[in-house]
Design a protein around this motif. Structure first.
Motif, PDB file in Angstrom:
ATOM      1  N   ASP A  12      -3.396  13.075  -4.349  1.00 43.16           N
ATOM      2  CA  ASP A  12      -3.882  13.173  -2.977  1.00 43.16           C
ATOM      3  C   ASP A  12      -5.036  12.204  -2.713  1.00 43.16           C
ATOM      4  OD1 ASP A  12      -5.619  14.473  -4.653  1.00 43.16           O
ATOM      5  OD2 ASP A  12      -5.919  16.218  -3.368  1.00 43.16           O
ATOM      6  N   LEU A  13      -5.320  11.354  -3.693  1.00 39.62           N
ATOM      7  CA  LEU A  13      -6.349  10.324  -3.541  1.00 39.62           C
ATOM      8  C   LEU A  13      -5.774   8.935  -3.787  1.00 39.62           C
ATOM      9  CD1 LEU A  13      -9.333  12.077  -5.370  1.00 39.62           C
ATOM     10  CD2 LEU A  13      -9.052  11.775  -2.924  1.00 39.62           C
ATOM     11  N   MET A  14      -4.510   8.735  -3.438  1.00 41.19           N
ATOM     12  CA  MET A  14      -3.879   7.424  -3.607  1.00 41.19           C
ATOM     13  C   MET A  14      -4.319   6.459  -2.502  1.00 41.19           C
ATOM     14  SD  MET A  14       0.098   7.876  -4.777  1.00 41.19           S
ATOM     15  CE  MET A  14       0.523   9.032  -3.475  1.00 41.19           C
ATOM     16  N   PRO A  15      -4.529   5.191  -2.845  1.00 46.87           N
ATOM     17  CA  PRO A  15      -4.785   4.190  -1.798  1.00 46.87           C
ATOM     18  C   PRO A  15      -3.505   3.958  -0.989  1.00 46.87           C
ATOM     19  CG  PRO A  15      -5.444   3.408  -3.983  1.00 46.87           C
ATOM     20  CD  PRO A  15      -4.609   4.630  -4.190  1.00 46.87           C
ATOM     21  N   ARG A  16      -3.689   3.439   0.200  1.00 44.54           N
ATOM     22  CA  ARG A  16      -2.529   3.128   1.041  1.00 44.54           C
ATOM     23  C   ARG A  16      -2.074   1.690   0.801  1.00 44.54           C
ATOM     24  NH1 ARG A  16      -4.318   5.998   6.800  1.00 44.54           N
ATOM     25  NH2 ARG A  16      -3.511   8.067   6.277  1.00 44.54           N
ATOM     26  N   PRO A  17      -0.760   1.428   0.957  1.00 48.56           N
ATOM     27  CA  PRO A  17      -0.246   0.061   0.768  1.00 48.56           C
ATOM     28  C   PRO A  17      -0.443  -0.781   2.027  1.00 48.56           C
ATOM     29  CG  PRO A  17       1.547   1.553   1.239  1.00 48.56           C
ATOM     30  CD  PRO A  17       0.311   2.404   1.175  1.00 48.56           C
ATOM     31  N   TYR A  18      -0.252  -2.083   1.849  1.00 48.65           N
ATOM     32  CA  TYR A  18      -0.295  -3.002   2.989  1.00 48.65           C
ATOM     33  C   TYR A  18       1.089  -3.641   3.111  1.00 48.65           C
ATOM     34  CZ  TYR A  18      -1.359  -7.011   5.936  1.00 48.65           C
ATOM     35  OH  TYR A  18      -1.341  -7.950   6.945  1.00 48.65           O
ATOM     36  N   ALA A  19       1.775  -3.354   4.204  1.00 49.88           N
ATOM     37  CA  ALA A  19       3.129  -3.860   4.429  1.00 49.88           C
ATOM     38  C   ALA A  19       3.143  -4.821   5.604  1.00 49.88           C
ATOM     39  CB  ALA A  19       4.078  -2.697   4.697  1.00 49.88           C
TER      40      ALA A  19
END
Length: 311
Positions: free
Chosen positions: A213-220
């Motif tokens: 629940d503390l994952m970084p978000r990706p950049y698409a």
């Protein structure tokens, strides 16, 4: 050290005053016990007698000389210790000064270093894949530098809040097969070394870098192999809080075909031998950790180069 002004270090010679005439000894009263007679003492043979038994003790150095030597040692150590302590308190230590210079310089690199230097178009990962296989990652998208408003899930944003967000830099890469994609980021914080160390301690102690629940978000970016790389596609990740720079390095990886991953796994766990989860089997833990490590390594080299003093 700066040169000190010259000071007088020797005493001026003064005439030795005439000794008063010797007084005749006063006979001891009959009721008193005569004092123990001691031999004449010279500077060549100083007094070494024990006050109670009147005999010369066995051993080397004499008591007055030993006491004087000990006093000199204590005084010397005190002066040296005082000088060192003063150097620490005033920040005159060259090592400490260099560390502070590098820390400050690292926080400024986000707007002064070319993007190709922070996120190279191609990154070679020798031995970075499963079983020590080589990896090659190609950059497919670079995000404009931005704040952290929408870059992290709420819980991760809250965990990072104590160090603040100065600027965020991100780039997305794909592997040689173009079947895996990974976003790597450099979060430049507003914190000092103490705050960064505190945050790193908390991440390690509480295992925050391994919580899904503390994952970084990706950049698409549309029109690239990472077009479908969204929050539901996150498969593996790593977060590293640096203490010698106001920077947090992270990476998050997933499949390029846009498949949803129901069991994301931290890179540290996905890289363990014998793991059978989808991220582990695909090597996505290796991609996240491998890219983060190499971006961090290049960043450190850049900091060192920016702060090197000409010879």
């Amino acid at each position: 050290m700066p040169e000190e002004s010259a000071t007088e270090t020797t005493r001026r010679l003064r005439p030795i005053p005439a000794e008063p005439p010797a007084q005749p000894p006063v006979p001891a009263p009959r009721s008193q016990t005569p004092a123990v007679e001691r031999p004449f003492v010279t500077f060549g043979q100083p007094e070494t007698y024990d006050d109670t038994v009147g005999v010369r003790p066995l051993g080397g150095r004499t008591r007055p000389r030993a006491l004087a030597a000990a006093a000199c040692v204590v005084l010397g150590l005190g002066l040296i210790g005082g000088a060192v302590t003063g150097s620490w308190l005033t920040g005159e230590s060259s090592a400490g000064s260099d560390a502070r210079t590098e820390f400050a310089a690292a926080g400024e690199l986000w707007h002064s270093v070319p993007v190709d230097q922070l996120f190279p178009p191609t990154v070679q990962g020798e031995g970075a894949g499963p079983g020590g296989a080589d990896r090659t990652w190609t950059r497919v998208a670079v995000a404009p530098d931005t704040d952290c408003a929408n870059a992290f899930d709420p819980l991760l944003r809250k965990a990072l809040a104590p160090v603040g967000c100065l600027r965020l830099l991100r780039a997305t890469y794909t592997d040689a097969t173009r079947s895996l994609v990974t976003t790597v980021g450099l979060l430049f914080t507003k914190a000092d070394a103490i705050a960064m160390t505190s945050l790193q301690t908390r991440f390690q102690k509480d295992g925050l870098d391994r919580r899904s629940d503390l994952m970084p978000r990706p950049y698409a970016v549309e029109g690239t192999v990472a077009a479908g790389f969204g929050d539901e596609q996150r498969a593996s990740w790593t977060v590293s809080v640096l203490t010698d720079a106001p920077v947090v390095v992270y990476a998050v990886s997933g499949f390029a075909d846009g498949r949803v991953v129901s069991d994301p796994q931290a890179a540290e766990d996905a890289m363990k031998s014998g793991e059978t989860t989808a991220p582990a089997q695909a090597g996505l833990g290796h991609d996240a950790q491998g890219l983060a490590d190499r971006v961090e390594r290049d960043f450190r080299r850049t900091v060192t180069a920016a702060t090197e003093k000409p010879s």
